[in-house]
Each structure stands twice: as C-alpha cells, then as structure tokens.
Design a protein around this motif. Structure first.
Motif, PDB file in Angstrom:
ATOM      1  N   VAL A 192       0.720  -1.350   0.138  1.00  0.00           N
ATOM      2  CA  VAL A 192       0.037   0.025  -0.014  1.00  0.00           C
ATOM      3  C   VAL A 192       0.714   1.042  -0.147  1.00  0.00           C
ATOM      4  N   PHE A 193       0.612   2.050  -0.894  1.00  0.00           N
ATOM      5  CA  PHE A 193       1.395   3.165  -1.015  1.00  0.00           C
ATOM      6  C   PHE A 193       0.465   4.382  -0.564  1.00  0.00           C
ATOM      7  N   GLY A 194       1.166   5.324   0.302  1.00  0.00           N
ATOM      8  CA  GLY A 194       0.501   6.599   0.757  1.00  0.00           C
ATOM      9  C   GLY A 194       0.688   7.731   0.199  1.00  0.00           C
ATOM     10  N   ASP A 195       0.165   9.063   0.732  1.00  0.00           N
ATOM     11  CA  ASP A 195       0.304  10.200   0.164  1.00  0.00           C
ATOM     12  C   ASP A 195       1.748  10.745   0.238  1.00  0.00           C
ATOM     13  N   PRO A 196       2.349  11.406  -0.559  1.00  0.00           N
ATOM     14  CA  PRO A 196       3.571  11.932  -0.355  1.00  0.00           C
ATOM     15  C   PRO A 196       3.646  12.980   0.574  1.00  0.00           C
ATOM     16  N   PHE A 197       4.538  13.176   1.527  1.00  0.00           N
ATOM     17  CA  PHE A 197       4.297  14.510   2.282  1.00  0.00           C
ATOM     18  C   PHE A 197       5.937  14.980   2.634  1.00  0.00           C
ATOM     19  N   GLU A 198       6.022  16.273   2.800  1.00  0.00           N
ATOM     20  CA  GLU A 198       7.345  16.711   3.093  1.00  0.00           C
ATOM     21  C   GLU A 198       7.732  16.599   4.411  1.00  0.00           C
ATOM     22  N   ALA A 199       8.971  16.297   4.835  1.00  0.00           N
ATOM     23  CA  ALA A 199       9.390  15.879   6.235  1.00  0.00           C
ATOM     24  C   ALA A 199       9.971  17.154   6.903  1.00  0.00           C
ATOM     25  N   GLY A 200      10.566  18.053   6.085  1.00  0.00           N
ATOM     26  CA  GLY A 200      11.264  19.054   6.649  1.00  0.00           C
ATOM     27  C   GLY A 200      10.272  20.562   6.896  1.00  0.00           C
ATOM     28  N   GLU A 201      10.781  21.587   7.360  1.00  0.00           N
ATOM     29  CA  GLU A 201       9.998  22.670   7.277  1.00  0.00           C
ATOM     30  C   GLU A 201      10.476  23.665   6.380  1.00  0.00           C
ATOM     31  N   GLU A 216      10.235  12.927  14.235  1.00  0.00           N
ATOM     32  CA  GLU A 216       8.766  12.845  14.767  1.00  0.00           C
ATOM     33  C   GLU A 216       7.956  12.923  13.894  1.00  0.00           C
ATOM     34  N   ARG A 217       7.771  13.926  13.215  1.00  0.00           N
ATOM     35  CA  ARG A 217       6.824  14.018  12.032  1.00  0.00           C
ATOM     36  C   ARG A 217       6.711  12.602  11.199  1.00  0.00           C
ATOM     37  N   ILE A 218       7.851  12.302  10.556  1.00  0.00           N
ATOM     38  CA  ILE A 218       7.873  11.092   9.906  1.00  0.00           C
ATOM     39  C   ILE A 218       7.203   9.860  10.512  1.00  0.00           C
ATOM     40  N   GLN A 219       7.734   9.479  11.694  1.00  0.00           N
ATOM     41  CA  GLN A 219       7.073   8.568  12.328  1.00  0.00           C
ATOM     42  C   GLN A 219       5.736   8.581  12.556  1.00  0.00           C
ATOM     43  N   LYS A 220       5.069   9.787  12.769  1.00  0.00           N
ATOM     44  CA  LYS A 220       3.577   9.945  13.021  1.00  0.00           C
ATOM     45  C   LYS A 220       2.832   9.560  11.421  1.00  0.00           C
ATOM     46  N   GLN A 221       3.446  10.173  10.619  1.00  0.00           N
ATOM     47  CA  GLN A 221       2.819   9.932   9.108  1.00  0.00           C
ATOM     48  C   GLN A 221       2.883   8.612   8.718  1.00  0.00           C
TER      49      GLN A 221
END
Length: 247
Positions: A192-201, A216-221
């Motif tokens: 299952v592929f998910g939605d792309p997201f940016e890790a950094g600010e 932390e953001r990556i782990q939640k996503q």
C-alpha cells in the motif's frame, strides 16, 4: 631495506591522486531490477497493490518501507511504478549476490558507521530525480515503524524530496511448505503506497533539532499510514509481529 616513497624527477614525493568516489547507481540497472522483480513477485506470489498512482511520476522520491521480512524489498521493487534504488546492508552483498545487487542499482551501506560513500551515492540518486528506498527501522523488526533511525529524516531534509510511505503486509504471516524462510507460494501480499509528504519545514534547516523534529513528524505519518493500510486491506486484526522468525 625500506621502500622509498615514489619520487619525481626533482626528488620530490609524488602524491597519488585520491580515489574518486563511485557515482550514483544507474537508472538503467534499477529498471532491469524492476523487470526481474515483476516476474518473480507476480510469478511466486499474489501481490495486491493499492495507491501506486500516488507516487509522483517524475522527480526525486523517497520510499519509506516497513520491514518484517526479507521479501519486502524485492516485493516493492517489483510492484512500484518506478525503478527503486534501495539502501541495503553490506552483509547482503556476499558471493554472487553482491555483483547482482550492484548491477540492478542497489546501494550497499554499512549500518554500523557513518558510511559517507553510501550517503553520497544515495543523495546522488535523489539529485538525478530517482527513487531512493529506505527501511527507516534500520533492520527487520515488527514492521510497525515503532523505532525509526534518523537516516530517513536526513535524506529527506537534505534533498527536499517528498517521502512516500509504503506498507508491505502479509509477507510474514505464514511459513512456506517448500521454503520455510519465504511466504507460501501464491500467498497474497499487500503493498500500500501512501500520500507523499514533506519531512522538513520550509527553509530546510539541517540542525540536530530540525532532524529530531522531522523524525517525529515522519514517524507519525508512517504510523498513520500503516494503520490506514491495515484497514484498507482488512488486516487490522492481524498481528504485526513476525510469524516466520528471524530468517
């Protein structure tokens, strides 16, 4: 007698030029690996692929893949819509498997040290607009993204490439009868592929604190994606632990 350093005509020591670092792996090799993976994965098992359309068609991308079984990497290589260059532990590059993995565009990494060569080549993949595959847990585990290393955050923040979470489910549920270390032949494995997201600010800070916050953001996503993948595939009632053992 001791050997003398090599000297030039004027008696001065001649320094040997430094060895050039290997460049990024070839896209062509990864494409060959993808075609091999397609034949093997669909020939041996029954992959069910969801969300492949979410993977950006062009440009640098990082696949963050959970890791419960050795077949997870080859499975993603075979079903992904684009060729993938995985960072793979150097211990796997033994015997004839070493040249084969290198030939199909995979990257050897020393997990026990700051492997600058692997880092440089991995960033080269992203700089050329390729797909870098990472197991952010660092090694096989429960496959639940519970323990992430900082490497994924580093590559994402340094390159600015979006992360696509990838959940592989079903590879570790049952032992095969013919080969105990592999899933049963024709067993269904969900990817299952998910939605792309940016890790950094925005601004791309690369401080230690920025990397910790990105992790932390990556782990939640990734955790949210895994939960969603289990719901989508009807596997939410299955144990995340490995049924096949540490094979």
């Amino acid at each position: 007698m001791r050997g003398h350093p090599r000297r030039g005509e004027a008696g001065r020591e001649v320094n040997r030029p430094p060895e050039r670092a290997a460049g990024p792996p070839s896209e062509r090799g990864a494409d060959v690996g993808r075609r091999i993976g397609v034949g093997l994965m669909y020939g041996l098992w029954r992959p069910r692929v969801l969300g492949a359309w979410k993977v950006p068609a062009t440009g640098p991308v990082i696949f963050a893949v959970n890791h419960a079984h050795n077949v997870d990497g080859p499975m993603v290589m075979g079903v992904a819509p684009r060729p993938v260059h995985f960072l793979i532990k150097k211990e796997a590059f033994v015997g004839p498997l070493g040249p084969f993995l290198t030939g199909i565009g995979q990257l050897q990494v020393d997990r026990h040290s700051a492997d600058r060569s692997a880092i440089t080549r991995a960033l080269g993949v992203l700089k050329q607009g390729g797909v870098l595959g990472i197991f952010p847990e660092g090694t096989r585990g429960e496959g639940d993204f519970a323990s992430l290393r900082a490497g994924l955050a580093y590559f994402a923040v340094r390159s600015g490439a979006p992360i696509v979470p990838v959940a592989v489910l079903g590879s570790s549920e049952r032992r095969g009868r013919l080969i105990k270390g592999l899933p049963p032949l024709r067993h269904r494995v969900d990817v299952v592929f998910g939605d792309p997201f940016e890790a950094g600010e925005e601004g791309g800070r690369r401080t230690r604190r920025a990397l910790d916050e990105a992790t932390e953001r990556i782990q939640k996503q990734l955790t949210d994606h895994l939960e969603n993948a289990r719901r989508l595939t009807g596997r939410q009632g299955l144990s995340a632990g490995r049924a096949l053992g540490d094979t």
